[in-house]
Design a protein around this motif. Structure first.
Motif, short mmCIF file in Angstrom:
data_model
loop_
_atom_site.label_atom_id
_atom_site.label_comp_id
_atom_site.label_asym_id
_atom_site.label_seq_id
_atom_site.Cartn_x
_atom_site.Cartn_y
_atom_site.Cartn_z
N GLY A 458 37.77 15.88 -12.79
CA GLY A 458 38.85 16.04 -11.32
C GLY A 458 38.38 14.89 -10.35
N VAL A 459 37.06 14.44 -10.77
CA VAL A 459 37.09 13.33 -8.59
C VAL A 459 37.68 11.76 -9.68
N PRO A 460 37.64 11.52 -10.36
CA PRO A 460 38.39 10.48 -11.08
C PRO A 460 40.10 10.79 -10.95
N ILE A 461 40.29 12.04 -11.85
CA ILE A 461 41.77 11.98 -10.66
C ILE A 461 42.36 12.07 -9.67
N ALA A 462 41.84 12.83 -8.57
CA ALA A 462 41.58 12.83 -7.12
C ALA A 462 41.37 11.33 -7.10
N MET A 463 40.53 10.58 -7.62
CA MET A 463 40.56 9.09 -7.17
C MET A 463 41.92 8.16 -7.56
N GLU A 464 42.67 8.40 -8.35
CA GLU A 464 43.83 8.00 -8.76
C GLU A 464 44.90 8.72 -8.00
N GLY A 465 44.70 9.76 -7.81
CA GLY A 465 45.88 10.21 -6.95
C GLY A 465 46.14 9.65 -6.35
N ALA A 466 44.94 9.21 -5.26
CA ALA A 466 44.80 8.72 -3.66
C ALA A 466 45.56 7.82 -3.39
N LEU A 467 44.80 6.76 -4.82
CA LEU A 467 44.74 5.44 -4.73
C LEU A 467 46.48 5.26 -4.99
N LYS A 468 47.39 6.51 -5.40
CA LYS A 468 48.91 5.74 -5.85
C LYS A 468 49.19 6.05 -4.37
N MET A 469 48.63 7.14 -3.11
CA MET A 469 49.73 7.54 -2.11
C MET A 469 49.56 6.51 -1.38
N LYS A 470 48.17 5.73 -1.09
CA LYS A 470 47.77 5.01 -0.07
C LYS A 470 48.42 3.69 -0.36
N GLU A 471 49.02 2.73 -1.95
CA GLU A 471 48.66 1.62 -2.31
C GLU A 471 50.96 1.51 -1.83
N ILE A 472 51.89 2.90 -2.38
CA ILE A 472 53.53 2.91 -2.19
C ILE A 472 53.29 3.26 -0.73
N SER A 473 52.82 4.51 -0.87
CA SER A 473 53.32 5.02 1.37
C SER A 473 52.75 4.94 1.81
N TYR A 474 51.89 4.30 2.23
CA TYR A 474 50.42 3.34 2.61
C TYR A 474 49.60 4.77 4.32
N ILE A 475 50.41 5.85 3.51
CA ILE A 475 49.73 6.88 3.62
C ILE A 475 48.15 6.48 3.85
N HIS A 476 46.96 6.59 4.49
CA HIS A 476 45.59 6.85 4.05
C HIS A 476 45.16 7.74 3.51
N ALA A 477 45.25 7.59 2.39
CA ALA A 477 44.04 8.49 1.73
C ALA A 477 43.29 7.87 0.56
N GLU A 478 41.77 9.44 0.68
CA GLU A 478 40.47 8.76 0.46
C GLU A 478 40.47 10.34 -0.58
N ALA A 479 39.49 9.87 -1.80
CA ALA A 479 39.26 10.88 -2.02
C ALA A 479 37.46 11.12 -2.06
N TYR A 480 37.20 12.62 -2.84
CA TYR A 480 35.62 12.54 -3.06
C TYR A 480 35.41 13.78 -3.50
N PRO A 481 34.38 13.68 -4.09
CA PRO A 481 33.86 14.61 -5.27
C PRO A 481 33.64 16.04 -4.49
N ALA A 482 34.50 17.19 -4.11
CA ALA A 482 34.20 17.87 -3.41
C ALA A 482 33.08 18.81 -2.89
N GLY A 483 32.15 18.40 -3.45
CA GLY A 483 30.77 19.05 -3.06
C GLY A 483 30.16 17.96 -1.91
N GLU A 484 30.98 16.21 -1.60
CA GLU A 484 30.63 15.75 -0.62
C GLU A 484 31.33 15.72 0.69
N LEU A 485 32.10 16.93 0.47
CA LEU A 485 33.10 16.21 2.24
C LEU A 485 32.08 17.29 3.65
N LYS A 486 30.88 17.70 3.01
CA LYS A 486 30.24 18.67 3.73
C LYS A 486 29.38 17.54 4.43
#
Length: 591
Positions: A458-486
């Motif tokens: 799910g981590v690289p899935i999230a990374m690709e999802g964030a890339l798609k969001m930022k590159e076409i919507s210009y929303i600043h989107a970042e992806a992390y392994p969920a355990g790294e948020l803290k």
């Protein structure tokens, strides 16, 4: 990262060139220009803006010409910096894709001899070098000029006194369209499909002369032959087909792309020649952008199914630090087969002793000629800058490689193969939920920051999802392994930072639910991508994007298609230029 076109034939050249440049707009769209031979003069027009908006332009009557659509690398977008560039007398005109790394020293040298420059570009030095070398033979002048160049280039040149075109290719793509009584030269195949489906892929070092009676190709001072390839795409494949944007069309083409790629390599068994893996001790992926995310998924799959150690390297970094490659298989993933950093990384990997395998979408591209082994995706032309169907096609090939190399019992491999066969139908089911995803996307469109989280695959899935969001919507989107948020990113959570969580039905599921609870405790809106039978997740999130149930390793397909739609509809709601996002181009053919 530009699109170039040349035409020589019986039609009016300016109209053919403008039409062909529109097919290449995904390669660059900040300015454009056309030059046409008219008598013993060159008619020239250059404009700032997108070629796709052009209607009714007339340059000059004539059947020989060149054109260019630009993605700026040297000099800001302007009419002066737009191609074609000419010499001091306006007799020589050139278009160029690539970067001339020694242009500044060449420019200073030429200026010291009285040449006057009108642009800030690296390309203009080529026109002046040809001017100095021209003695009545354009090919000879071009060949002597390019001997002075360092860098990468695809060049098409013309002269007001000559009824011919001369082209050179070195580390930048160039194809020849072979028509009936006419010739086209272009950066990519879609530019020629209105006129022919027969092309010649040029190789590094090729010099081509085109005139009314035919063509000749030289390499290393010797005349060579290149085979004619029939392109299986129709021009309709390169059109929107009734969709509002190419991106949406290409997402909807994904089921067919999966079927076509599976058909290529899967019958009763996986028909991939795995000799590329013989004797290897590790696999090293080299890639950029979306292909890098595909590589991360490939790492997960291969290590899990085969036990072979895998590293993933950014191609742009690999070329500078040269990691150990003893008994390694280097797998390069590049949609276009022309990504400059990936090509250079492939060359370095080979010098370091690695065996090379390229996963490529474009037949005859440079990567296919560098690699020891090649596996093609069958995505067809992808026009939108944001990669969608080509990413899924890359994943299909990676699944097949991982299953081919698997140490699992044959019965388990067969079970997973059968699951892979139904992926087209599962993707169609996601597309049937498009309106549900659109509603969620439109709610997210008003935010300026987002996070994507996942665990395991799910981590690289999230990374690709964030890339798609930022590159076409210009929303600043970042992806992390969920355990790294803290470990820092928690500081950014709150009511104005929605979080998209990818839930995979494996041993990470329960801990992901705990991570989601932690996010909700910080007041962030949470959107979960989860299987259609998952009722537990609804208790903890604000919105759920439902995807069909499948084996957990295949969620990279189902989740990614859903996240592509999420990004598309968020960008659409924000009124963004989806197919041509600002500052980006489809094929990154410069370092």
């Amino acid at each position: 990262m530009c699109g170039i076109v040349g035409y020589l034939g019986f039609r009016r050249a300016d109209q053919v060139i403008i039409s062909a440049l529109k097919r290449l707009e995904y390669r660059g769209y900040d300015s454009w220009g056309v030059a046409v031979k008219h008598g013993d003069e060159l008619g020239l027009i250059k404009r700032v803006g997108a070629i796709g908006e052009v209607e009714g332009y007339s340059v000059a009557e004539g059947s020989v010409g060149i054109g260019h659509t630009r993605w700026a690398t040297h000099g800001k977008p302007s009419e002066l910096n737009a191609h074609p560039h000419t010499d001091c007398r306006g007799k020589v005109a050139v278009v160029h894709n690539g970067i001339i790394s020694n242009f500044q020293s060449l420019r200073e040298e030429l200026e010291s001899r009285g040449h006057e420059f009108s642009s800030e570009t690296d390309t203009e030095v080529i026109a002046h070098l040809i001017e100095e070398e021209y003695r009545g033979d354009l090919r000879e002048a071009v060949m002597r000029a390019v001997e002075r160049l360092k860098g990468s280039y695809a060049i098409v040149a013309m002269h007001a006194d000559s009824e011919e075109l001369v082209a050179v290719r070195y580390k930048s793509p160039l194809v020849i369209g072979v028509g009936d009584g006419e010739w086209l030269i272009a950066s990519d195949v879609p530019a020629v499909l209105d006129y022919t489906n027969r092309v010649i892929y040029l190789e590094d070092g090729d010099v081509v002369k085109l005139w009314s009676d035919g063509l000749r190709i030289w390499n290393g001072g010797k005349e060579v032959e290149r085979k004619i390839v029939t392109i299986p795409w129709s021009i309709e494949d390169a059109e929107k087909g009734g969709y509002e944007h190419f991106m949406l069309k290409e997402i909807h083409e994904t089921p067919r792309v999966i079927e076509d790629t599976l058909f290529e390599y899967l019958s009763e068994d996986i028909e991939i020649d795995a000799s590329f893996s013989a004797g290897i001790s590790e696999i090293v992926f080299i890639a950029c952008g979306t292909s890098y995310h595909a590589s991360l998924i490939g790492k997960y799959l291969i290590e899990k199914l085969s036990g072979i150690p895998v590293r993933v390297e950014f191609a742009s970094e690999f070329i500078y630090h040269h990691p150990p490659m003893h008994r390694a298989l280097a797998i390069a993933i590049t949609q276009s087969g022309e990504t400059a950093d990936t090509l250079e990384a492939m060359r370095i990997a080979k010098k370091l002793g690695a065996r090379t395998l390229a996963i490529v979408n474009v037949l005859g591209s440079t990567a296919t000629r560098i690699a020891d082994h090649v596996l093609y995706t069958r995505a067809g032309p992808e026009i939108s800058v944001a990669a969608t169907k080509s990413f899924i096609a890359q994943l299909i090939v990676l699944y097949l490689i991982a299953l081919k190399l698997s140490r699992m019992p044959g019965s388990e491999v067969s079970r997973l193969v059968e699951e892979l066969r139904i992926m087209p139908e599962l993707v169609r089911k996601i597309l049937e939920r498009e309106d549900e995803i659109r509603e969620i996307a439109e709610r997210l469109a008003g935010f300026e920051n987002m996070m994507y989280i996942g665990r395991g695959i799910g981590v690289p899935i999230a990374m690709e999802g964030a890339l798609k969001m930022k590159e076409i919507s210009y929303i600043h989107a970042e992806a992390y392994p969920a355990g790294e948020l803290k470990h820092g990113p928690f500081a950014l959570l709150g009511e104005q930072t929605p979080v998209v969580a990818t839930l995979v039905p494996d041993d990470t599921y329960e801990i992901m639910l705990n991570n989601i609870k932690e996010v909700k405790a910080r007041d962030s809106i949470v959107v979960a991508v989860a299987e259609e039978n998952d009722m537990e997740v609804e208790k903890y999130v604000d919105h759920v994007i439902r995807v069909p149930r499948t084996e957990h390793i295949f969620t990279a397909i189902t989740h990614s298609v859903a996240l592509q739609l999420l990004a598309y509809y968020a960008a659409r709601k924000r009124g963004c230029e989806i197919d041509k996002p600002r500052n980006l181009a489809k094929s990154v053919t410069v370092e």
